[in-house]
Write a protein that holds these residues in place. Structure first.
Motif, PDB file in Angstrom:
ATOM      1  N   CYS A  74       0.819  -1.216   0.000  1.00  0.00           N
ATOM      2  CA  CYS A  74       0.000   0.000   0.000  1.00  0.00           C
ATOM      3  C   CYS A  74       0.850   1.263   0.000  1.00  0.00           C
ATOM      4  O   CYS A  74       0.419   2.308  -0.491  1.00  0.00           O
ATOM      5  N   GLY A  75       2.061   1.207   0.556  1.00  0.00           N
ATOM      6  CA  GLY A  75       2.943   2.364   0.546  1.00  0.00           C
ATOM      7  C   GLY A  75       2.580   3.454   1.537  1.00  0.00           C
ATOM      8  O   GLY A  75       3.177   4.524   1.531  1.00  0.00           O
ATOM      9  N   LEU A  76       1.607   3.202   2.409  1.00  0.00           N
ATOM     10  CA  LEU A  76       1.163   4.240   3.329  1.00  0.00           C
ATOM     11  C   LEU A  76       2.157   4.517   4.449  1.00  0.00           C
ATOM     12  O   LEU A  76       2.200   5.625   4.981  1.00  0.00           O
ATOM     13  N   CYS A  77       2.939   3.519   4.827  1.00  0.00           N
ATOM     14  CA  CYS A  77       3.789   3.671   6.016  1.00  0.00           C
ATOM     15  C   CYS A  77       5.159   4.266   5.673  1.00  0.00           C
ATOM     16  O   CYS A  77       6.171   3.907   6.275  1.00  0.00           O
ATOM     17  N   ARG A  78       5.174   5.198   4.716  1.00  0.00           N
ATOM     18  CA  ARG A  78       6.425   5.876   4.371  1.00  0.00           C
ATOM     19  C   ARG A  78       6.917   6.727   5.541  1.00  0.00           C
ATOM     20  O   ARG A  78       6.159   7.521   6.103  1.00  0.00           O
ATOM     21  N   HIS A  94      11.540  -1.367  -3.380  1.00  0.00           N
ATOM     22  CA  HIS A  94      11.928  -0.860  -4.702  1.00  0.00           C
ATOM     23  C   HIS A  94      10.718  -0.788  -5.624  1.00  0.00           C
ATOM     24  O   HIS A  94      10.680   0.042  -6.539  1.00  0.00           O
ATOM     25  N   GLY A  95       9.746  -1.669  -5.401  1.00  0.00           N
ATOM     26  CA  GLY A  95       8.563  -1.656  -6.246  1.00  0.00           C
ATOM     27  C   GLY A  95       7.579  -0.558  -5.895  1.00  0.00           C
ATOM     28  O   GLY A  95       6.652  -0.285  -6.665  1.00  0.00           O
ATOM     29  N   VAL A  96       7.752   0.086  -4.739  1.00  0.00           N
ATOM     30  CA  VAL A  96       6.815   1.104  -4.278  1.00  0.00           C
ATOM     31  C   VAL A  96       7.461   2.490  -4.225  1.00  0.00           C
ATOM     32  O   VAL A  96       6.837   3.489  -4.598  1.00  0.00           O
ATOM     33  N   LEU A  97       8.708   2.554  -3.789  1.00  0.00           N
ATOM     34  CA  LEU A  97       9.389   3.831  -3.616  1.00  0.00           C
ATOM     35  C   LEU A  97      10.154   4.213  -4.872  1.00  0.00           C
ATOM     36  O   LEU A  97      10.807   3.376  -5.498  1.00  0.00           O
ATOM     37  N   SER A  98      10.094   5.471  -5.221  1.00  0.00           N
ATOM     38  CA  SER A  98      10.829   5.956  -6.392  1.00  0.00           C
ATOM     39  C   SER A  98      12.316   6.072  -6.061  1.00  0.00           C
ATOM     40  O   SER A  98      12.703   6.130  -4.887  1.00  0.00           O
ATOM     41  N   TYR A 375      -7.410  13.922  -9.068  1.00  0.00           N
ATOM     42  CA  TYR A 375      -7.445  13.266  -7.764  1.00  0.00           C
ATOM     43  C   TYR A 375      -7.835  11.808  -7.987  1.00  0.00           C
ATOM     44  O   TYR A 375      -8.918  11.519  -8.507  1.00  0.00           O
ATOM     45  N   LEU A 376      -6.936  10.896  -7.613  1.00  0.00           N
ATOM     46  CA  LEU A 376      -7.110   9.483  -7.920  1.00  0.00           C
ATOM     47  C   LEU A 376      -7.121   8.654  -6.637  1.00  0.00           C
ATOM     48  O   LEU A 376      -6.336   8.901  -5.716  1.00  0.00           O
ATOM     49  N   CYS A 377      -7.991   7.658  -6.595  1.00  0.00           N
ATOM     50  CA  CYS A 377      -7.961   6.710  -5.484  1.00  0.00           C
ATOM     51  C   CYS A 377      -8.579   5.403  -5.938  1.00  0.00           C
ATOM     52  O   CYS A 377      -9.684   5.388  -6.503  1.00  0.00           O
ATOM     53  N   GLY A 378      -7.852   4.309  -5.713  1.00  0.00           N
ATOM     54  CA  GLY A 378      -8.329   3.000  -6.129  1.00  0.00           C
ATOM     55  C   GLY A 378      -7.219   1.982  -6.082  1.00  0.00           C
ATOM     56  O   GLY A 378      -6.162   2.223  -5.489  1.00  0.00           O
ATOM     57  N   PRO A 379      -7.407   0.843  -6.705  1.00  0.00           N
ATOM     58  CA  PRO A 379      -6.391  -0.205  -6.704  1.00  0.00           C
ATOM     59  C   PRO A 379      -5.092   0.292  -7.350  1.00  0.00           C
ATOM     60  O   PRO A 379      -5.134   1.110  -8.276  1.00  0.00           O
ATOM     61  N   PRO A 380      -3.939  -0.191  -6.879  1.00  0.00           N
ATOM     62  CA  PRO A 380      -2.660   0.247  -7.450  1.00  0.00           C
ATOM     63  C   PRO A 380      -2.579   0.088  -8.958  1.00  0.00           C
ATOM     64  O   PRO A 380      -2.014   0.946  -9.644  1.00  0.00           O
ATOM     65  N   VAL A 381      -3.151  -0.997  -9.515  1.00  0.00           N
ATOM     66  CA  VAL A 381      -3.070  -1.193 -10.960  1.00  0.00           C
ATOM     67  C   VAL A 381      -3.853  -0.110 -11.695  1.00  0.00           C
ATOM     68  O   VAL A 381      -3.445   0.338 -12.776  1.00  0.00           O
ATOM     69  N   PRO A 396       1.363  17.666 -15.762  1.00  0.00           N
ATOM     70  CA  PRO A 396       2.495  17.662 -14.823  1.00  0.00           C
ATOM     71  C   PRO A 396       2.167  16.856 -13.574  1.00  0.00           C
ATOM     72  O   PRO A 396       1.031  16.892 -13.083  1.00  0.00           O
ATOM     73  N   ARG A 397       3.151  16.128 -13.045  1.00  0.00           N
ATOM     74  CA  ARG A 397       2.914  15.325 -11.846  1.00  0.00           C
ATOM     75  C   ARG A 397       2.512  16.185 -10.649  1.00  0.00           C
ATOM     76  O   ARG A 397       1.851  15.706  -9.730  1.00  0.00           O
ATOM     77  N   GLY A 398       2.891  17.442 -10.659  1.00  0.00           N
ATOM     78  CA  GLY A 398       2.530  18.317  -9.550  1.00  0.00           C
ATOM     79  C   GLY A 398       1.058  18.634  -9.478  1.00  0.00           C
ATOM     80  O   GLY A 398       0.589  19.217  -8.488  1.00  0.00           O
ATOM     81  N   GLN A 399       0.295  18.260 -10.519  1.00  0.00           N
ATOM     82  CA  GLN A 399      -1.147  18.494 -10.537  1.00  0.00           C
ATOM     83  C   GLN A 399      -1.934  17.189 -10.382  1.00  0.00           C
ATOM     84  O   GLN A 399      -3.132  17.131 -10.646  1.00  0.00           O
ATOM     85  N   ILE A 400      -1.232  16.134  -9.934  1.00  0.00           N
ATOM     86  CA  ILE A 400      -1.863  14.831  -9.737  1.00  0.00           C
ATOM     87  C   ILE A 400      -1.703  14.439  -8.267  1.00  0.00           C
ATOM     88  O   ILE A 400      -0.597  14.439  -7.726  1.00  0.00           O
ATOM     89  N   PHE A 401      -2.805  14.121  -7.627  1.00  0.00           N
ATOM     90  CA  PHE A 401      -2.802  13.756  -6.217  1.00  0.00           C
ATOM     91  C   PHE A 401      -3.538  12.426  -6.075  1.00  0.00           C
ATOM     92  O   PHE A 401      -4.603  12.236  -6.651  1.00  0.00           O
ATOM     93  N   TYR A 402      -2.944  11.494  -5.311  1.00  0.00           N
ATOM     94  CA  TYR A 402      -3.584  10.176  -5.256  1.00  0.00           C
ATOM     95  C   TYR A 402      -3.249   9.403  -3.992  1.00  0.00           C
ATOM     96  O   TYR A 402      -2.230   9.622  -3.341  1.00  0.00           O
ATOM     97  N   ASP A 403      -4.162   8.489  -3.677  1.00  0.00           N
ATOM     98  CA  ASP A 403      -3.965   7.413  -2.703  1.00  0.00           C
ATOM     99  C   ASP A 403      -4.217   6.124  -3.439  1.00  0.00           C
ATOM    100  O   ASP A 403      -5.192   6.016  -4.181  1.00  0.00           O
ATOM    101  N   ASP A 404      -3.362   5.106  -3.244  1.00  0.00           N
ATOM    102  CA  ASP A 404      -3.540   3.867  -3.990  1.00  0.00           C
ATOM    103  C   ASP A 404      -3.840   2.666  -3.087  1.00  0.00           C
ATOM    104  O   ASP A 404      -3.538   1.533  -3.410  1.00  0.00           O
ATOM    105  N   PHE A 405      -4.476   2.958  -1.944  1.00  0.00           N
ATOM    106  CA  PHE A 405      -4.795   1.829  -1.052  1.00  0.00           C
ATOM    107  C   PHE A 405      -6.291   1.606  -0.959  1.00  0.00           C
ATOM    108  O   PHE A 405      -6.744   0.778  -0.160  1.00  0.00           O
ATOM    109  N   GLY A 406      -7.085   2.326  -1.727  1.00  0.00           N
ATOM    110  CA  GLY A 406      -8.506   2.263  -1.501  1.00  0.00           C
ATOM    111  C   GLY A 406      -9.262   1.232  -2.264  1.00  0.00           C
ATOM    112  O   GLY A 406     -10.468   1.111  -2.153  1.00  0.00           O
ATOM    113  N   GLY A 407      -8.536   0.453  -3.126  1.00  0.00           N
ATOM    114  CA  GLY A 407      -9.277  -0.430  -4.005  1.00  0.00           C
ATOM    115  C   GLY A 407      -9.800  -1.662  -3.395  1.00  0.00           C
ATOM    116  O   GLY A 407     -10.607  -2.345  -3.986  1.00  0.00           O
TER     117      GLY A 407
END
Length: 407
Positions: A74-78, A94-98, A375-381, A396-407
């Motif tokens: 989920c990547g939430l515990c950064r 490595h699969g979650v963090l840039s 604004y995005l939220c859903g499964p990581p895929v 631009p990535r600066g205009q994209i906001f998301y959580d990927d744990f909600g799916g």
């Protein structure tokens, strides 16, 4: 027989002796001493070698979110970790963090096994925020075969501090649950019978904590509303993969049951600009997006809002009438549900296809998709596919906001 007995005894003696030697060597080579974890330069925690950092933080009441059960997905515990005591990032990280995040010492707390002293930096509001809030379930209803809406009453001093996009941590106590005892809506009973979910069982010998987004609307003041997706094992894996520990417990909650929460937390919020807003969701990624849209429309915003939501079939689509009504009431809001695999009996006349393709087709006709906020939220895929689509549209990535744990 004597020779066999002697040989067996010799082997057993050698194995036991070798085990004792290895244990003693481990104690010499890897001393079992206390380690120091300094949090935000203000809180010193004691840990043991091999402890997972997430568990150390949670035990101290530091409310780091977690939604995947420690699998590192989920990547939430950064958190930011410095010092050699954290070791090197694991393959799962490595699969979650840039690459940039890894260079900046960002780690997933659930994947970090402590080897020595280290320093950790977390958002200040997570420290001491893990104190449990007692609440009571006041409503529960099934929205889809595996999705249940649960509404809880909060104490008066915890009822009004939400920002749309926030989440709370739910603490499930030790429990045992037989899925055959779960109450299901008659509309979804056939799906349960066909899938064989009633034969499942779930249990936890100790408390378990998971993060869930809030689906609150302005009229839900004093309450916490959750969209809970029951995590069931894939067909054929029922014997090797257990159902979700916390989602199973929550699916079994009834009106009047007690529940413990902590929070709210979160950084996934609507930005204070005048850009057009495009929301893209799937699964229970619906929850924070629903809260954001209701909040914005309730405040009388004049910003244009589009909501694209992807589901597989009509059975998996929920809150549709609610958003249709909002679209009729507000000229600046549009609602586009898309089904990727509608069932023959659905008689679906709406949009079909994966939600990222539907988004692409729509935004290609927009005069300036790169000027919108997303604004995005859903499964990581889904998140990955939408990010690729937006990149091709020049957003631009600066205009994209998301959580990927909600799916």
């Amino acid at each position: 027989m004597t020779e066999i007995f002697l040989a067996t005894s010799l082997i057993v003696t050698l194995v036991v002796g070798l085990s004792i030697v290895l244990v003693k060597l481990r104690r010499v080579l890897i001393p079992d001493v206390d380690l120091l974890v300094n949090v935000n330069q203000t809180l010193n925690l004691v840990a043991r070698r091999g402890d997972r950092l997430l568990g150390v933080l949670h035990d101290a009441g530091v409310g780091i979110p977690a939604a995947c059960g420690g699998s590192g997905t989920c990547g939430l515990c950064r958190v930011t970790v410095t010092g050699e005591g954290a070791g090197e990032p694991q393959a799962t990280e490595h699969g979650v963090l840039s690459p940039r995040e890894r260079r900046d010492h960002i780690r997933l707390a659930c994947q970090t096994r402590l080897r020595g002293d280290c320093a950790v930096t977390v958002p200040d509001d997570f420290i001491g925020a893990g104190e449990a809030i007692p609440a009571t379930v006041v409503a529960t209803r099934m929205l889809a075969p595996l999705i249940r809406e649960i509404t809880v009453d909060l104490p008066p001093d915890h009822g009004g501090d939400f920002s749309a996009g926030d989440f709370m941590q739910v603490i499930a106590p030790p429990y045992t649950l037989d899925f055959a005892t779960l109450e299901t809506d008659p509309a979804f009973s056939e799906a349960w019978d066909i899938a064989g979910w009633r034969s499942l069982k779930a249990s936890s010998p100790k408390p378990v904590t998971r993060a869930y987004s809030l689906a609150n609307r302005p009229e839900d003041a004093g309450k916490a509303v959750f969209n809970i997706r029951l995590a069931v094992p894939p067909a054929g894996k029922e014997d090797s993969l257990p159902p979700g520990l916390v989602s199973s417990w929550m699916f079994g909650l009834k009106v009047g049951d007690a529940i413990r929460l902590s929070g709210p937390y979160g950084e996934f919020h609507v930005q204070p600009t005048q850009r057009e807003m495009v929301f893209v969701g799937g699964g229970v990624g619906m929850a924070p997006l629903r809260a954001m849209i209701h909040q914005q429309l309730g405040r009388g915003t004049h910003r244009s809002i589009q909501f694209f939501y992807g589901a597989r079939s009509v059975a998996d689509l929920f809150y549709s009438e609610e958003f249709q009504d909002l679209a009729m009431q507000h000229g600046n809001f549009s609602w586009t549900p898309a089904l990727s695999d509608p069932a023959p009996g659905d008689r679906w006349l709406g949009t079909t296809g994966f939600v990222h393709d539907v988004l692409r087709r729509s935004m290609e006709g927009h005069p300036a998709p790169e000027d919108c906020e997303y604004y995005l939220c859903g499964p990581p895929v889904m998140i990955s596919a939408v990010l690729t689509t937006l990149d091709k549209l020049g957003v631009p990535r600066g205009q994209i906001f998301y959580d990927d744990f909600g799916g």
